[in-house]
Scaffold this active site. Structure first.
Site, PDB file in Angstrom:
ATOM      1  N   ASP A 110       0.846  -1.188   0.000  1.00 40.00           N
ATOM      2  CA  ASP A 110       0.000   0.000   0.000  1.00 40.00           C
ATOM      3  C   ASP A 110       0.891   1.251   0.000  1.00 40.00           C
ATOM      4  OD1 ASP A 110      -2.987   0.823   0.299  1.00 40.00           O
ATOM      5  OD2 ASP A 110      -2.045   1.926   1.930  1.00 40.00           O
ATOM      6  N   ASP A 240      -6.742  -8.398  -4.537  1.00 39.32           N
ATOM      7  CA  ASP A 240      -6.686  -6.987  -4.158  1.00 39.32           C
ATOM      8  C   ASP A 240      -7.337  -6.155  -5.261  1.00 39.32           C
ATOM      9  OD1 ASP A 240      -6.073  -4.477  -3.193  1.00 39.32           O
ATOM     10  OD2 ASP A 240      -3.932  -4.620  -3.601  1.00 39.32           O
ATOM     11  N   HIS A 268      -6.048  -7.290  -0.035  1.00 35.84           N
ATOM     12  CA  HIS A 268      -5.116  -6.159   0.029  1.00 35.84           C
ATOM     13  C   HIS A 268      -4.169  -6.237   1.221  1.00 35.84           C
ATOM     14  CE1 HIS A 268      -3.692  -2.107  -0.707  1.00 35.84           C
ATOM     15  NE2 HIS A 268      -4.082  -1.717   0.490  1.00 35.84           N
TER      16      HIS A 268
END
Length: 290
Positions: A110, A240, A268
């Site tokens: 991320d 994701d 994710h």
């Protein structure tokens, strides 16, 4: 051990807490085990708790360091801190300098991609290899990303969803888990750092940064060639919705000497969703493919 808030569950996260002052901020971090350094960096809206499964499975042979960015987890920000990706990256860089970490392998996912990789491109000699999963480190060109940034980082809808409803923590984290479901105690640990509307400001800044941080992201992109000789493990969760094949293929060009492992069925936040598998892959890659 430093004082922890009442919501912190030591049974779920059985680690020792450390604190250090960096750039006027008080950073909380975990430092478990001994050996080569794995620098575990989180994204939005998580904190070092995200890495509990990796820490438990790797601390027997690695020094596992996981820190919380200012405004996340148990870290506090300096007055005037704006929670931007560039500021977080500078904090990571100074954190590494203060602890004088070397031979580092960061684990990024991320927002930790631009934050951690950005810090590494400024002092590449401190870094030996990389573990990269479901992230990016360049200006995002996808229209879906722009729409998400405008919606969640805007002046009206974003504050209402993020600050009033605590959407990111309360809904997005649980819905992004595909292999397993978070129990109530785990959800409470993710919610813990953000009990008030004011405390949720750092969470709301990140979506805005997808577009606002383009100059910083361009700078990071321009320095990626400094890392081209480093070996990398690309751990990719195929369920994701944020980062997919396009970003994965780009990372393969950033790190020509890479090994790719797909975490099938994982979402994710794969460190929590598929942590045990990730541990086995990291250990195998370190021994045989790195």
């Amino acid at each position: 051990m430093t004082t922890r808030p009442d919501w912190f569950d030591p049974d779920l996260f059985p680690v020792e807490s450390h604190r250090i002052d960096v750039e006027g901020c008080t950073l909380h971090y975990v430092d478990e085990g001994a050996g080569p350094v794995l620098l575990m960096l989180h994204g939005n809206p998580t904190w070092s708790f995200l890495y509990r499964r990796l820490i438990a499975g790797l601390k027997d042979r690695f020094r596992c360091i996981a820190l919380d960015y200012p405004g996340f987890g148990l870290s506090t920000a300096a007055p005037g801190y704006e929670y931007t990706a560039q500021e977080h990256s500078a904090v990571v860089r100074e954190f590494v300098r203060k602890l004088d970490l070397r031979d580092i392998t960061p684990i990024v996912q991320d927002w930790a991609g631009p934050i951690g990789v950005g810090a590494a491109t400024e002092e590449p000699d401190r870094y030996s290899s990389f573990i990269v999963g479901n992230t990016w480190a360049w200006p995002m060109e996808k229209k879906s990303a722009e729409r998400f940034s405008n919606l969640m980082g805007g002046d009206r809808t974003g504050p209402w969803l993020s600050k009033k409803l605590n959407l990111f923590v309360g809904q997005i984290i649980p819905l992004s888990m595909r292999r397993r479901s978070l129990n109530d105690a785990e959800k409470a640990m993710y919610r813990g750092p953000f009990p008030t509307e004011e405390s949720r400001e750092p969470v709301m800044v990140f979506p805005r940064e997808i577009m606002a941080a383009r100059p910083f992201l361009s700078e990071v992109e321009g320095r990626l060639d400094k890392l081209a000789a480093k070996p990398a493990l690309l751990l990719w969760a195929d369920k994701d919705v944020a980062f997919g094949k396009e970003e994965l293929e780009r990372w393969k060009t950033v790190f020509p000497s890479h090994y790719h492992h797909m975490l099938y069925g994982a979402g994710h936040y794969w460190q929590d969703d598929a942590g045990e598998e990730a541990v086995l892959v990291i250990r195998d890659w370190w021994d045989t493919k790195r």
